[in-house]
Write a protein that holds these residues in place. Structure first.
Motif, PDB file in Angstrom:
ATOM      1  N   HIS A   8       0.860  -1.188   0.000  1.00  0.00           N
ATOM      2  CA  HIS A   8       0.000   0.000   0.000  1.00  0.00           C
ATOM      3  C   HIS A   8       0.896   1.237   0.000  1.00  0.00           C
ATOM      4  O   HIS A   8       1.698   1.423   0.898  1.00  0.00           O
ATOM      5  CB  HIS A   8      -0.908  -0.006   1.237  1.00  0.00           C
ATOM      6  CG  HIS A   8      -1.679   1.255   1.409  1.00  0.00           C
ATOM      7  ND1 HIS A   8      -1.659   1.967   2.569  1.00  0.00           N
ATOM      8  CD2 HIS A   8      -2.492   1.929   0.558  1.00  0.00           C
ATOM      9  CE1 HIS A   8      -2.426   3.030   2.438  1.00  0.00           C
ATOM     10  NE2 HIS A   8      -2.933   3.035   1.226  1.00  0.00           N
ATOM     11  N   CYS A  38      -7.081   4.733   3.662  1.00  0.00           N
ATOM     12  CA  CYS A  38      -6.814   4.755   2.226  1.00  0.00           C
ATOM     13  C   CYS A  38      -7.592   5.884   1.552  1.00  0.00           C
ATOM     14  O   CYS A  38      -8.806   5.974   1.669  1.00  0.00           O
ATOM     15  CB  CYS A  38      -7.207   3.412   1.632  1.00  0.00           C
ATOM     16  SG  CYS A  38      -6.598   3.160  -0.034  1.00  0.00           S
ATOM     17  N   ALA A  41      -6.298   8.655  -3.908  1.00  0.00           N
ATOM     18  CA  ALA A  41      -5.027   8.774  -4.623  1.00  0.00           C
ATOM     19  C   ALA A  41      -4.029   7.668  -4.267  1.00  0.00           C
ATOM     20  O   ALA A  41      -3.009   7.516  -4.935  1.00  0.00           O
ATOM     21  CB  ALA A  41      -4.389  10.134  -4.341  1.00  0.00           C
ATOM     22  N   ASP A  42      -4.312   6.885  -3.231  1.00  0.00           N
ATOM     23  CA  ASP A  42      -3.405   5.818  -2.814  1.00  0.00           C
ATOM     24  C   ASP A  42      -3.358   4.706  -3.857  1.00  0.00           C
ATOM     25  O   ASP A  42      -4.325   4.448  -4.565  1.00  0.00           O
ATOM     26  CB  ASP A  42      -3.842   5.225  -1.478  1.00  0.00           C
ATOM     27  CG  ASP A  42      -3.606   6.173  -0.316  1.00  0.00           C
ATOM     28  OD1 ASP A  42      -3.128   7.302  -0.553  1.00  0.00           O
ATOM     29  OD2 ASP A  42      -3.917   5.788   0.817  1.00  0.00           O
ATOM     30  N   ILE A  43      -2.217   4.046  -3.919  1.00  0.00           N
ATOM     31  CA  ILE A  43      -2.006   2.937  -4.854  1.00  0.00           C
ATOM     32  C   ILE A  43      -1.762   1.671  -4.054  1.00  0.00           C
ATOM     33  O   ILE A  43      -1.072   1.688  -3.034  1.00  0.00           O
ATOM     34  CB  ILE A  43      -0.812   3.229  -5.789  1.00  0.00           C
ATOM     35  CG1 ILE A  43      -1.134   4.431  -6.673  1.00  0.00           C
ATOM     36  CG2 ILE A  43      -0.464   2.017  -6.629  1.00  0.00           C
ATOM     37  CD1 ILE A  43       0.012   4.905  -7.518  1.00  0.00           C
ATOM     38  N   LYS A  59      -5.023   2.401  -8.451  1.00  0.00           N
ATOM     39  CA  LYS A  59      -5.493   3.343  -7.441  1.00  0.00           C
ATOM     40  C   LYS A  59      -6.714   2.765  -6.735  1.00  0.00           C
ATOM     41  O   LYS A  59      -7.353   1.834  -7.220  1.00  0.00           O
ATOM     42  CB  LYS A  59      -5.844   4.683  -8.073  1.00  0.00           C
ATOM     43  CG  LYS A  59      -4.619   5.453  -8.517  1.00  0.00           C
ATOM     44  CD  LYS A  59      -4.983   6.856  -8.940  1.00  0.00           C
ATOM     45  CE  LYS A  59      -3.720   7.621  -9.284  1.00  0.00           C
ATOM     46  NZ  LYS A  59      -4.015   9.003  -9.641  1.00  0.00           N
ATOM     47  N   ARG A  60      -7.043   3.343  -5.615  1.00  0.00           N
ATOM     48  CA  ARG A  60      -8.082   2.839  -4.723  1.00  0.00           C
ATOM     49  C   ARG A  60      -9.389   2.508  -5.450  1.00  0.00           C
ATOM     50  O   ARG A  60      -9.871   1.387  -5.371  1.00  0.00           O
ATOM     51  CB  ARG A  60      -8.354   3.856  -3.623  1.00  0.00           C
ATOM     52  CG  ARG A  60      -9.437   3.434  -2.676  1.00  0.00           C
ATOM     53  CD  ARG A  60      -9.792   4.560  -1.719  1.00  0.00           C
ATOM     54  NE  ARG A  60     -10.858   4.157  -0.849  1.00  0.00           N
ATOM     55  CZ  ARG A  60     -12.140   4.340  -1.109  1.00  0.00           C
ATOM     56  NH1 ARG A  60     -12.520   4.919  -2.230  1.00  0.00           N
ATOM     57  NH2 ARG A  60     -13.059   3.945  -0.263  1.00  0.00           N
ATOM     58  N   GLU A  62     -10.166   2.150  -8.615  1.00  0.00           N
ATOM     59  CA  GLU A  62     -10.034   1.147  -9.669  1.00  0.00           C
ATOM     60  C   GLU A  62      -9.995  -0.265  -9.070  1.00  0.00           C
ATOM     61  O   GLU A  62     -10.636  -1.184  -9.572  1.00  0.00           O
ATOM     62  CB  GLU A  62      -8.757   1.383 -10.469  1.00  0.00           C
ATOM     63  CG  GLU A  62      -8.715   2.694 -11.216  1.00  0.00           C
ATOM     64  CD  GLU A  62      -7.316   3.016 -11.734  1.00  0.00           C
ATOM     65  OE1 GLU A  62      -6.387   2.206 -11.545  1.00  0.00           O
ATOM     66  OE2 GLU A  62      -7.166   4.094 -12.311  1.00  0.00           O
TER      67      GLU A  62
END
Length: 90
Positions: A8, A38, A41-43, A59-60, A62
């Motif tokens: 993460h 989360c 913008a987090d991956i 990304k979150r 998706e």
């Protein structure tokens, strides 16, 4: 044996968690993606450690759509889900 790595990439530093099965990794990732920890913008990525293959990445929002669809994930053959990208130096 921990065969999957959940990475993460959030605000300050990446966090890493291991799981034994893909289902366990998906559950862990879904829990994290739905939590307050989360942001959009987090991956997040799930990596099959034995071959350094990326199973899921994005990304979150998706990944929430991909991981929540359990029918699609369980009917696909494992070889069809893996992206072969080595994380080892050559």
């Amino acid at each position: 044996m921990n065969t999957y790595l959940i990475a993460h990439y959030g605000k300050s530093a990446p966090t890493f968690t291991y799981a034994e099965t893909l289902e366990e990794a998906r559950t862990c990732a879904l829990t994290l993606l739905k939590s307050q920890l989360c942001s959009p913008a987090d991956i997040l990525s799930i990596v099959y450690v034995a071959t350094d293959s990326i199973v899921y990445y994005g990304k979150r929002n998706e990944l929430l759509a991909k991981l929540a669809d359990t029918d699609q994930a369980t009917t696909a053959q494992p070889a069809q889900r893996f992206w072969h990208l080595s994380l080892n130096e050559s």
